[in-house]
Design a protein around this motif. Structure first.
Motif, PDB file in Angstrom:
ATOM      1  N   GLU A 183     -19.901 -11.911  23.777  1.00 42.84           N
ATOM      2  CA  GLU A 183     -19.667 -10.291  22.371  1.00 42.84           C
ATOM      3  C   GLU A 183     -20.174  -9.928  20.620  1.00 42.84           C
ATOM      4  O   GLU A 183     -20.211  -9.531  20.902  1.00 42.84           O
ATOM      5  CB  GLU A 183     -18.140 -10.755  22.286  1.00 42.84           C
ATOM      6  N   GLY A 187     -21.724  -8.101  18.986  1.00 39.07           N
ATOM      7  CA  GLY A 187     -21.275  -7.332  18.270  1.00 39.07           C
ATOM      8  C   GLY A 187     -20.486  -6.193  19.232  1.00 39.07           C
ATOM      9  O   GLY A 187     -19.809  -4.896  18.347  1.00 39.07           O
ATOM     10  N   ARG A 188     -20.012  -6.490  20.117  1.00 43.21           N
ATOM     11  CA  ARG A 188     -18.715  -5.488  21.144  1.00 43.21           C
ATOM     12  C   ARG A 188     -17.885  -6.306  22.160  1.00 43.21           C
ATOM     13  O   ARG A 188     -18.893  -7.202  22.672  1.00 43.21           O
ATOM     14  CB  ARG A 188     -19.461  -4.196  20.932  1.00 43.21           C
ATOM     15  N   MET A 219     -22.938  -4.966  30.123  1.00 46.53           N
ATOM     16  CA  MET A 219     -23.150  -3.832  28.655  1.00 46.53           C
ATOM     17  C   MET A 219     -23.936  -3.035  28.498  1.00 46.53           C
ATOM     18  O   MET A 219     -23.971  -1.994  27.510  1.00 46.53           O
ATOM     19  CB  MET A 219     -22.894  -5.019  27.616  1.00 46.53           C
TER      20      MET A 219
END
Length: 438
Positions: A183, A187-188, A219
């Motif tokens: 994560e 970046g998310r 993702m």
């Protein structure tokens, strides 16, 4: 261990084009490796070796995706050794010769070589022997990786020159740390509910590389909100459990099934049975082993157990999979709850040892048939007492070789039907003593 999120992608890596997430998250230092503290900790084998500056040849034994290649690469960095990686699947004698020659040149110039051999168990005996002289003269420091038991797959000479370190599958807590690293790198957060996140980690089945591959797929999806477990299950196939029908998994799981039955735990026995069936094990192999369990661990404590198992095998042969597998499951439950005795099994082994020890000792002459006059003259059959002529149909005569002390092999337990057999055995033992004394 360092903070999970202390890594920042370099400018060079940004320009290098897309790289798989598993490669981007590969640890750069041993302190960044998740899990395997029993091997890497300060008081653990590798921690002690590195602190002393004396790294020996190693064999990493463990399942896929637990860091064998990564740890080998980082060991080379920590010890300033040139890192060379080959796979036993793709490498032959010619390539090995090139690798050894290049290592010899480095050694002559003052640099050592850490040779990492993936799937080392796939090399044959002669190829494994080829490593020995180069290990002994310091040309290479060998680090082999295998998913199979080294005791069975590697030469004794190679094992004697190496230390075997067992790497363990990653537990859910370790996989959660790896997911957090992913994560941070991406970046998310993962677009999952808490329950779906647990399911994703379970899908990886202890394999860190598999988890990162699943996360990379996840993702890439365009989703509007957190996915629930059902949504995740529709989009991702559960990873097949690690099970090699001819390797360690095969023997480990059948051992777990057998010991669960012996331990009178039907729930655990059913779990291991279904694990093997889900892994693709041949149900006929399981049927044979279940019958063996009935003979070895239940025996005469429940004579019906063997019949139940044979009937289950017969039902499977008639119905096939998956319906016939239910009969095998019921047999396993029956065995787990049956009274246990290995008295018959132990008696057979003890009698066999006695037979091997006594060799060709003949039976006593009084129980030998005498179909000819010569045999009668030699005393064959003389003194034999026909048991049915006795009032209680028991003569109490000796049936062991005359030079041999009477053996005692079968000692039934006070469980199940063997309780009755013990009563009968005690009765005949006392009666035999009285007849012999008389």
């Amino acid at each position: 261990m360092t903070d999970l999120f202390d890594r920042t992608p370099s400018a060079a890596s940004d320009r290098a084009g897309p790289r798989p997430l598993a490669d981007r998250l590969r640890p750069r230092r041993l302190a960044e490796v998740i899990g395997q503290e029993h091997v890497l900790g300060p008081e653990a084998p590798l921690g002690v070796m590195l602190a002393a500056g004396t790294l020996s040849s190693l064999i990493f034994w463990g399942p896929p995706g637990v860091g064998k290649t990564t740890i080998a690469r980082l060991l080379a960095d920590e010890t300033d050794l040139a890192f060379v990686q080959i796979s036993a699947i793709f490498s032959g004698v010619a390539e090995l010769k090139k690798v050894f020659e290049a290592a010899r040149l480095r050694h002559a110039n003052g640099q050592g070589t850490l040779l990492f051999v993936d799937e080392i168990h796939r090399f044959n005996k002669a190829q494994q022997d080829g490593f020995l002289p180069h290990m002994e003269d310091g040309t290479i420091l060998l680090v082999g990786a295998t998913t199979e038991n080294p005791s069975f797959e590697l030469n004794a000479a190679l094992l004697s020159r190496s230390q075997v370190l067992v790497l363990e599958r990653l537990d859910p807590a370790h996989l959660e740390l790896l997911a957090q690293r992913a994560e941070h790198e991406l970046g998310r957060p993962l677009p999952l509910t808490g329950e779906a996140r647990d399911d994703l980690i379970a899908m990886a089945d202890g394999d860190g590389r598999a988890l990162l591959n699943l996360i990379e797929q996840l993702m890439a999806w365009k989703v509007t909100g957190p996915l629930a477990p059902a949504d995740l299950a529709r989009r991702l196939q559960k990873r097949a459990a690690q099970y090699d029908k001819s390797g360690d998994g095969h023997y480990n799981l059948i051992s777990a099934l057998h010991k669960s039955v012996r331990g009178s735990d039907p729930d655990a026995a059913l779990y291991w049975l279904t694990r093997m069936l889900e892994g693709g094990e041949d149900p006929r192999f399981l049927a044979r082993r279940i019958v063996r369990m009935s003979v070895e661990d239940i025996g005469l404590a429940d004579p019906q157990a063997q019949t139940v198992c044979l009937d289950a095998w017969s039902v499977y042969e008639r119905l096939g999979s998956p319906e016939g597998e239910l009969a095998l499951a019921q047999a396993v439950v029956y065995l787990a709850l049956a009274p246990k005795s290995n008295a018959g099994y132990s008696a057979y082994k003890a009698a066999r040892q006695a037979a091997q020890k006594t060799g060709s000792e003949p039976p006593p002459r009084h129980i030998l048939n005498a179909p000819t006059r010569l045999m009668k003259e030699q005393g064959f059959g003389a003194g034999y007492q026909y048991d049915h002529d006795a009032e209680d149909a028991f003569s109490g005569q000796n049936y062991f070789p005359e030079s041999m002390k009477r053996g005692v092999y079968y000692t039934p337990v006070e469980r199940g039907f063997e309780r009755e057999l013990k009563r009968r055995l005690d009765y005949f033992s006392k009666l035999r003593e009285r007849r012999q004394d008389g």
